[in-house]
Design a protein around this motif. Structure first.
Motif, mmCIF file in Angstrom:
data_model
loop_
_atom_site.group_PDB
_atom_site.id
_atom_site.type_symbol
_atom_site.label_atom_id
_atom_site.label_comp_id
_atom_site.label_asym_id
_atom_site.label_seq_id
_atom_site.Cartn_x
_atom_site.Cartn_y
_atom_site.Cartn_z
ATOM 1 N N LEU A 240 -22.458 -38.119 -52.749
ATOM 2 C CA LEU A 240 -22.147 -38.379 -54.152
ATOM 3 C C LEU A 240 -23.297 -39.123 -54.821
ATOM 4 O O LEU A 240 -23.733 -38.752 -55.927
ATOM 5 N N ILE A 241 -23.799 -40.150 -54.154
ATOM 6 C CA ILE A 241 -24.924 -40.909 -54.706
ATOM 7 C C ILE A 241 -26.158 -40.015 -54.822
ATOM 8 O O ILE A 241 -26.837 -39.994 -55.861
ATOM 9 N N ALA A 242 -26.438 -39.261 -53.758
ATOM 10 C CA ALA A 242 -27.596 -38.350 -53.783
ATOM 11 C C ALA A 242 -27.437 -37.307 -54.868
ATOM 12 O O ALA A 242 -28.405 -36.944 -55.553
ATOM 13 N N GLY A 243 -26.212 -36.786 -55.045
ATOM 14 C CA GLY A 243 -25.960 -35.784 -56.066
ATOM 15 C C GLY A 243 -26.211 -36.324 -57.462
ATOM 16 O O GLY A 243 -26.787 -35.628 -58.315
ATOM 17 N N CYS A 244 -25.786 -37.563 -57.731
ATOM 18 C CA CYS A 244 -26.010 -38.165 -59.049
ATOM 19 C C CYS A 244 -27.501 -38.325 -59.323
ATOM 20 O O CYS A 244 -27.985 -38.022 -60.432
ATOM 21 N N ILE A 245 -28.244 -38.792 -58.317
ATOM 22 C CA ILE A 245 -29.690 -38.962 -58.491
ATOM 23 C C ILE A 245 -30.361 -37.609 -58.696
ATOM 24 O O ILE A 245 -31.233 -37.448 -59.562
#
Length: 421
Positions: A240-245
């Protein structure tokens, strides 16, 4: 019929409702509809439509309802499409692996070159003014709507006919090509490669830390403590964090941000083998990639409702040359291209067709694949600026539903041997 209705409600019904409401609303009160579509959620926001600096203002962004759906939330839809493409290519028994995929892949190529040729050829015949005005929409008729095509394919051929599987292979390959076309030919601004590098760096980082490293530490240990800890304690949070970035990096890179999750999809732990597109067996799989897809299913249905609502609202008086060019590309270019290239692959090249499928069935498959709808609407929204040409092109995407009736008639004329199971 119950299975067909169940499939329709699971994948497409909300999208249809959104599109129908949009068309009615736009033709009853167009100004209020446009006000709704362009509703400003946040002015001078960190994300949104980019407004370059001028003599009176610094550069800034505006987050509108249209941007929220088309550029941010539709990233979830394209992530699910990318998941199906990834599994079809990488997994054992994947649909797009080996010789069995060769003829559908050639047919897919024809199903893209045919519409492009018809679209641009007819535009050229209409004169340089029309050609220059509509040229950028050449990719609109290349799309195939997987869900609606699958639904119509089952009605025409029956669920057990090999042409239905052939159609699915063609549609998923078409999706893969469509994602590449969107990324390469329809950037949203000047390309900034450093931001794109950030997206891929994040993808590599999350794969290494949350996928490869735990499995490396568990090597030789059947209890797999590291992988279990990551799966139970962190679950999808790192992705999720990687996807947002990654999404933000795509937005700043100039590529369409709706594609921003694509680099992250291959990094997520996935099943060892593919069961096929829309396979019932996939709901029993416990790998993280399938868990995420199942969790996104209902939110994406809602996103597709709003996508239809915000993009399908065109007035009937918007019908113009772009409408007929998109329709001609889909209704003529698709069947002709798929038939021609499928025949070349099956006969002169000796790659063959699935057992029980005839050459003439390729023409019917081409008619079914001419339903562009969802992806055609999306491409029209990025190919043209808001205005008469974009509305006319969208009308062509909506009218592509006529391919469903044409497909049923073509099936009757070609004496398709309908196979229920």
């Amino acid at each position: 019929m119950y299975r067909v209705w169940s499939f329709l409600t699971n994948y497409s019904l909300l999208l249809i409702f959104g599109a129908v409401i949009a068309v009615v609303w736009a033709n009853v009160d167009y100004e209020s509809y446009r006000h709704f579509v362009e509703f400003e959620i946040w002015d001078h926001a960190p994300i949104g439509h980019f407004h370059p600096a001028d003599a009176n203002h610094e550069a800034y962004r505006t987050l509108t309802l249209h941007y929220l759906v088309n550029d941010l939330l539709m990233a979830l839809f394209f992530a699910i499409a990318a998941k199906e493409v990834w599994e079809a290519v990488i997994l054992k028994n994947g649909s797009l692996r080996g010789k069995k995929a060769a003829t559908p892949l050639f047919a897919t190529l024809g199903g893209m070159l045919g519409p492009i040729s018809v679209y641009l050829g007819l535009a050229y015949l209409l004169g340089s003014e029309t050609y220059n005005a509509v040229f950028n929409g050449w990719a609109i008729p290349t799309a195939t709507d997987i869900a609606f095509s699958y639904l119509v394919g089952r009605i025409v051929f029956g669920a057990g006919h090999p042409a239905v599987r052939f159609l699915l292979l063609l549609a998923i390959a078409d999706d893969a090509a469509g994602l590449i076309i969107l990324a390469v030919f329809y950037p949203t601004g000047e390309l900034a490669p450093m931001w794109l590098l950030l997206s891929f760096a994040v993808a590599i980082g999350v794969y290494f830390l949350a996928n490869w490293l735990p499995r490396r530490r568990d090597r030789g240990n059947q209890d797999r403590p590291a992988s279990t800890w990551v799966r139970t304690k962190l679950h999808f949070l790192p992705y999720l964090i990687a996807g947002c970035i990654s999404w933000y990096a795509f937005m700043r890179s100039g590529l369409h941000p709706a594609l921003g999750l694509l680099p992250i999809v291959p990094t997520i732990p996935h099943a060892d083998r593919a069961f096929g597109i829309f396979s019932e067996a996939e709901k029993y799989l416990t790998d993280l990639l399938n868990q995420i897809e199942h969790a996104l299913k209902h939110p994406v249905e809602v996103v597709l409702f709003f996508f239809g609502l915000l993009n399908a609202g065109v007035q009937f008086n918007a019908i113009g040359s772009a409408t007929w060019l998109v329709l001609a590309g889909l209704l003529i270019g698709k069947p002709v291209g798929i038939l021609l290239f499928g025949w070349l692959a099956a006969r002169p090249m000796g790659l063959g067709l699935p057992q029980g499928m005839r050459i003439i069935d390729l023409a019917v498959v081409g008619c079914v694949a001419a339903i562009g709808f969802t992806v055609s609407l999306f491409v029209a929204s990025v190919a043209f600026d808001a205005g008469a040409i974009q509305d006319a092109a969208k009308m062509g995407a909506l009218f592509s539903f006529a391919a469903a009736a044409i497909s049923i008639v073509a099936g009757k004329l070609c004496r398709v041997d309908k196979q229920i199971s």
